[in-house]
Design a protein around this motif. Structure first.
Motif, PDB file in Angstrom:
ATOM      1  N   ILE A 186       0.879  -1.173   0.000  1.00  0.00           N
ATOM      2  CA  ILE A 186       0.000   0.000   0.000  1.00  0.00           C
ATOM      3  C   ILE A 186       0.912   1.217   0.000  1.00  0.00           C
ATOM      4  O   ILE A 186       1.896   1.276   0.723  1.00  0.00           O
ATOM      5  CB  ILE A 186      -0.931   0.004   1.223  1.00  0.00           C
ATOM      6  CG1 ILE A 186      -1.873  -1.211   1.160  1.00  0.00           C
ATOM      7  CG2 ILE A 186      -1.723   1.323   1.288  1.00  0.00           C
ATOM      8  CD1 ILE A 186      -2.739  -1.386   2.391  1.00  0.00           C
ATOM      9  N   VAL A 187       0.582   2.175  -0.856  1.00  0.00           N
ATOM     10  CA  VAL A 187       1.358   3.408  -0.984  1.00  0.00           C
ATOM     11  C   VAL A 187       0.533   4.551  -0.408  1.00  0.00           C
ATOM     12  O   VAL A 187      -0.621   4.741  -0.793  1.00  0.00           O
ATOM     13  CB  VAL A 187       1.697   3.688  -2.469  1.00  0.00           C
ATOM     14  CG1 VAL A 187       2.381   5.040  -2.615  1.00  0.00           C
ATOM     15  CG2 VAL A 187       2.557   2.569  -3.044  1.00  0.00           C
ATOM     16  N   ASP A 188       1.108   5.293   0.514  1.00  0.00           N
ATOM     17  CA  ASP A 188       0.467   6.493   1.059  1.00  0.00           C
ATOM     18  C   ASP A 188       1.175   7.721   0.500  1.00  0.00           C
ATOM     19  O   ASP A 188       2.410   7.775   0.516  1.00  0.00           O
ATOM     20  CB  ASP A 188       0.558   6.528   2.585  1.00  0.00           C
ATOM     21  CG  ASP A 188      -0.477   5.652   3.264  1.00  0.00           C
ATOM     22  OD1 ASP A 188      -0.799   4.572   2.715  1.00  0.00           O
ATOM     23  OD2 ASP A 188      -0.945   6.026   4.352  1.00  0.00           O
ATOM     24  N   VAL A 189       0.403   8.681   0.028  1.00  0.00           N
ATOM     25  CA  VAL A 189       0.936   9.955  -0.444  1.00  0.00           C
ATOM     26  C   VAL A 189       0.360  11.045   0.455  1.00  0.00           C
ATOM     27  O   VAL A 189      -0.858  11.257   0.477  1.00  0.00           O
ATOM     28  CB  VAL A 189       0.591  10.222  -1.923  1.00  0.00           C
ATOM     29  CG1 VAL A 189       1.063  11.606  -2.340  1.00  0.00           C
ATOM     30  CG2 VAL A 189       1.208   9.138  -2.809  1.00  0.00           C
ATOM     31  N   VAL A 190       1.228  11.685   1.219  1.00  0.00           N
ATOM     32  CA  VAL A 190       0.840  12.743   2.147  1.00  0.00           C
ATOM     33  C   VAL A 190       1.167  14.068   1.469  1.00  0.00           C
ATOM     34  O   VAL A 190       2.323  14.355   1.168  1.00  0.00           O
ATOM     35  CB  VAL A 190       1.598  12.606   3.483  1.00  0.00           C
ATOM     36  CG1 VAL A 190       1.135  13.679   4.466  1.00  0.00           C
ATOM     37  CG2 VAL A 190       1.418  11.201   4.065  1.00  0.00           C
TER      38      VAL A 190
ATOM     39  N   LEU B 109      -4.744  13.769  13.235  1.00  0.00           N
ATOM     40  CA  LEU B 109      -5.215  12.544  12.585  1.00  0.00           C
ATOM     41  C   LEU B 109      -4.285  12.148  11.439  1.00  0.00           C
ATOM     42  O   LEU B 109      -3.997  10.965  11.241  1.00  0.00           O
ATOM     43  CB  LEU B 109      -6.647  12.707  12.085  1.00  0.00           C
ATOM     44  CG  LEU B 109      -7.261  11.466  11.436  1.00  0.00           C
ATOM     45  CD1 LEU B 109      -7.259  10.278  12.397  1.00  0.00           C
ATOM     46  CD2 LEU B 109      -8.678  11.772  10.957  1.00  0.00           C
ATOM     47  N   VAL B 110      -3.795  13.133  10.688  1.00  0.00           N
ATOM     48  CA  VAL B 110      -2.840  12.847   9.613  1.00  0.00           C
ATOM     49  C   VAL B 110      -1.582  12.202  10.193  1.00  0.00           C
ATOM     50  O   VAL B 110      -1.113  11.167   9.702  1.00  0.00           O
ATOM     51  CB  VAL B 110      -2.504  14.127   8.809  1.00  0.00           C
ATOM     52  CG1 VAL B 110      -1.304  13.903   7.891  1.00  0.00           C
ATOM     53  CG2 VAL B 110      -3.714  14.586   7.999  1.00  0.00           C
ATOM     54  N   ALA B 111      -1.041  12.776  11.240  1.00  0.00           N
ATOM     55  CA  ALA B 111       0.177  12.229  11.855  1.00  0.00           C
ATOM     56  C   ALA B 111      -0.065  10.808  12.362  1.00  0.00           C
ATOM     57  O   ALA B 111       0.778   9.917  12.168  1.00  0.00           O
ATOM     58  CB  ALA B 111       0.660  13.133  12.978  1.00  0.00           C
ATOM     59  N   HIS B 112      -1.203  10.579  12.979  1.00  0.00           N
ATOM     60  CA  HIS B 112      -1.527   9.244  13.489  1.00  0.00           C
ATOM     61  C   HIS B 112      -1.687   8.250  12.335  1.00  0.00           C
ATOM     62  O   HIS B 112      -1.223   7.107  12.421  1.00  0.00           O
ATOM     63  CB  HIS B 112      -2.795   9.305  14.348  1.00  0.00           C
ATOM     64  CG  HIS B 112      -3.095   8.028  15.055  1.00  0.00           C
ATOM     65  ND1 HIS B 112      -2.342   7.565  16.108  1.00  0.00           N
ATOM     66  CD2 HIS B 112      -4.048   7.095  14.831  1.00  0.00           C
ATOM     67  CE1 HIS B 112      -2.827   6.411  16.519  1.00  0.00           C
ATOM     68  NE2 HIS B 112      -3.858   6.102  15.760  1.00  0.00           N
ATOM     69  N   THR B 113      -2.320   8.688  11.255  1.00  0.00           N
ATOM     70  CA  THR B 113      -2.514   7.835  10.080  1.00  0.00           C
ATOM     71  C   THR B 113      -1.167   7.461   9.455  1.00  0.00           C
ATOM     72  O   THR B 113      -0.951   6.309   9.065  1.00  0.00           O
ATOM     73  CB  THR B 113      -3.429   8.541   9.059  1.00  0.00           C
ATOM     74  OG1 THR B 113      -4.705   8.795   9.680  1.00  0.00           O
ATOM     75  CG2 THR B 113      -3.639   7.702   7.815  1.00  0.00           C
ATOM     76  N   ILE B 114      -0.269   8.429   9.376  1.00  0.00           N
ATOM     77  CA  ILE B 114       1.071   8.151   8.842  1.00  0.00           C
ATOM     78  C   ILE B 114       1.800   7.163   9.739  1.00  0.00           C
ATOM     79  O   ILE B 114       2.411   6.196   9.256  1.00  0.00           O
ATOM     80  CB  ILE B 114       1.896   9.446   8.707  1.00  0.00           C
ATOM     81  CG1 ILE B 114       1.256  10.420   7.725  1.00  0.00           C
ATOM     82  CG2 ILE B 114       3.330   9.120   8.273  1.00  0.00           C
ATOM     83  CD1 ILE B 114       1.815  11.842   7.819  1.00  0.00           C
ATOM     84  N   SER B 115       1.756   7.376  11.035  1.00  0.00           N
ATOM     85  CA  SER B 115       2.439   6.493  11.974  1.00  0.00           C
ATOM     86  C   SER B 115       1.941   5.065  11.821  1.00  0.00           C
ATOM     87  O   SER B 115       2.734   4.107  11.763  1.00  0.00           O
ATOM     88  CB  SER B 115       2.231   6.989  13.410  1.00  0.00           C
ATOM     89  OG  SER B 115       2.908   6.152  14.314  1.00  0.00           O
ATOM     90  N   ARG B 116       0.653   4.915  11.737  1.00  0.00           N
ATOM     91  CA  ARG B 116       0.077   3.568  11.566  1.00  0.00           C
ATOM     92  C   ARG B 116       0.483   2.976  10.223  1.00  0.00           C
ATOM     93  O   ARG B 116       0.788   1.784  10.129  1.00  0.00           O
ATOM     94  CB  ARG B 116      -1.433   3.634  11.710  1.00  0.00           C
ATOM     95  CG  ARG B 116      -2.059   2.276  11.606  1.00  0.00           C
ATOM     96  CD  ARG B 116      -3.347   2.179  12.332  1.00  0.00           C
ATOM     97  NE  ARG B 116      -3.880   0.842  12.139  1.00  0.00           N
ATOM     98  CZ  ARG B 116      -5.134   0.533  12.274  1.00  0.00           C
ATOM     99  NH1 ARG B 116      -5.992   1.462  12.614  1.00  0.00           N
ATOM    100  NH2 ARG B 116      -5.546  -0.690  12.091  1.00  0.00           N
ATOM    101  N   ALA B 117       0.491   3.809   9.171  1.00  0.00           N
ATOM    102  CA  ALA B 117       0.889   3.325   7.847  1.00  0.00           C
ATOM    103  C   ALA B 117       2.327   2.811   7.873  1.00  0.00           C
ATOM    104  O   ALA B 117       2.633   1.748   7.312  1.00  0.00           O
ATOM    105  CB  ALA B 117       0.732   4.437   6.813  1.00  0.00           C
ATOM    106  N   ILE B 118       3.209   3.548   8.537  1.00  0.00           N
ATOM    107  CA  ILE B 118       4.605   3.115   8.652  1.00  0.00           C
ATOM    108  C   ILE B 118       4.674   1.789   9.406  1.00  0.00           C
ATOM    109  O   ILE B 118       5.342   0.847   8.979  1.00  0.00           O
ATOM    110  CB  ILE B 118       5.459   4.198   9.336  1.00  0.00           C
ATOM    111  CG1 ILE B 118       5.573   5.442   8.441  1.00  0.00           C
ATOM    112  CG2 ILE B 118       6.845   3.652   9.684  1.00  0.00           C
ATOM    113  CD1 ILE B 118       6.166   6.660   9.140  1.00  0.00           C
ATOM    114  N   ASP B 119       3.951   1.712  10.529  1.00  0.00           N
ATOM    115  CA  ASP B 119       3.950   0.483  11.323  1.00  0.00           C
ATOM    116  C   ASP B 119       3.413  -0.705  10.527  1.00  0.00           C
ATOM    117  O   ASP B 119       3.859  -1.841  10.711  1.00  0.00           O
ATOM    118  CB  ASP B 119       3.123   0.657  12.597  1.00  0.00           C
ATOM    119  CG  ASP B 119       3.757   1.612  13.601  1.00  0.00           C
ATOM    120  OD1 ASP B 119       4.970   1.921  13.467  1.00  0.00           O
ATOM    121  OD2 ASP B 119       3.028   2.057  14.513  1.00  0.00           O
ATOM    122  N   ASP B 120       2.465  -0.447   9.624  1.00  0.00           N
ATOM    123  CA  ASP B 120       1.853  -1.505   8.811  1.00  0.00           C
ATOM    124  C   ASP B 120       2.659  -1.823   7.553  1.00  0.00           C
ATOM    125  O   ASP B 120       2.239  -2.655   6.738  1.00  0.00           O
ATOM    126  CB  ASP B 120       0.421  -1.119   8.425  1.00  0.00           C
ATOM    127  CG  ASP B 120      -0.543  -1.144   9.609  1.00  0.00           C
ATOM    128  OD1 ASP B 120      -0.196  -1.720  10.664  1.00  0.00           O
ATOM    129  OD2 ASP B 120      -1.653  -0.580   9.482  1.00  0.00           O
TER     130      ASP B 120
END
Length: 185
Positions: A5-9, A32-43
């Motif tokens: 999965i690719v996230d583009v912030v 919420l953006v920061a939390h979403t990024i953190s979770r994306a990195i962890d995943d």
């Protein structure tokens, strides 16, 4: 094959959150953006950060004449990512920062392809500011580059200059066949 999965912030920079073009809406979504990024990195997602990047000559550009507000001048405090997002980029070694001189990054798709082949991408998620300008422009460029890849816009992690312009942009993105989702946090 393990799909990524690719996230583009998009443009979570000081000038767009609390600076010269900041909005209350952008400040609200920032945690919420920061939390979403953190979770994306962890995943294990691949995460890319676009950064609006201008020179002091910005007022004399076509964009600068239409939007006469100096912002995101490279090297200034307004150009930097907001602290909570900067921390996430630093976790990744800052190797996924993508500077762009206008609304969308023509190089973004090439940079993503450098790291993962099209067939290995499960989906792309895009979020940040401003929904109706840079999020929209980058989403369209990604759709053009990855026509068969699902692209999701995380609506609750996006903000625009006003709630009504945010809604209009989300409606446009929906019409353009992007999947409109909420963050999973």
């Amino acid at each position: 094959m393990n799909k990524k999965i690719v996230d583009v912030v998009v443009d979570m920079q000081n000038d767009f959150v609390t600076g010269s073009l900041g909005t209350e809406e952008a400040e609200i979504i920032a945690p919420l953006v920061a939390h979403t990024i953190s979770r994306a990195i962890d995943d294990g997602h691949l995460v890319y950060f676009t950064m609006d990047t201008h020179t002091p000559e910005y007022p004399y550009t076509r964009e600068g004449r239409a939007l006469p507000v100096k912002h995101c001048i490279k090297g200034t405090s307004g150009w930097h990512l907001i602290p909570s997002v900067k921390e996430m980029a630093e976790r990744l070694g800052n190797q996924t920062l993508v500077e762009k001189s206008t609304f969308g990054s023509a190089a973004l798709a090439e940079i993503i392809r450098r790291d993962v082949s099209v067939g290995e991408i499960e989906k792309i998620r895009i979020y940040g500011v401003c929904t109706g300008i840079c999020v929209l422009a980058n989403a369209v460029l990604l759709r053009t580059a990855f026509p068969e890849t699902d692209i999701e816009v995380l609506e609750d992690c996006c903000a625009c200059v006003s709630p009504s312009s945010h809604k209009s942009a989300i409606d446009t993105l929906c019409t353009m066949q992007f999947k409109i989702k909420k963050s999973e946090v």
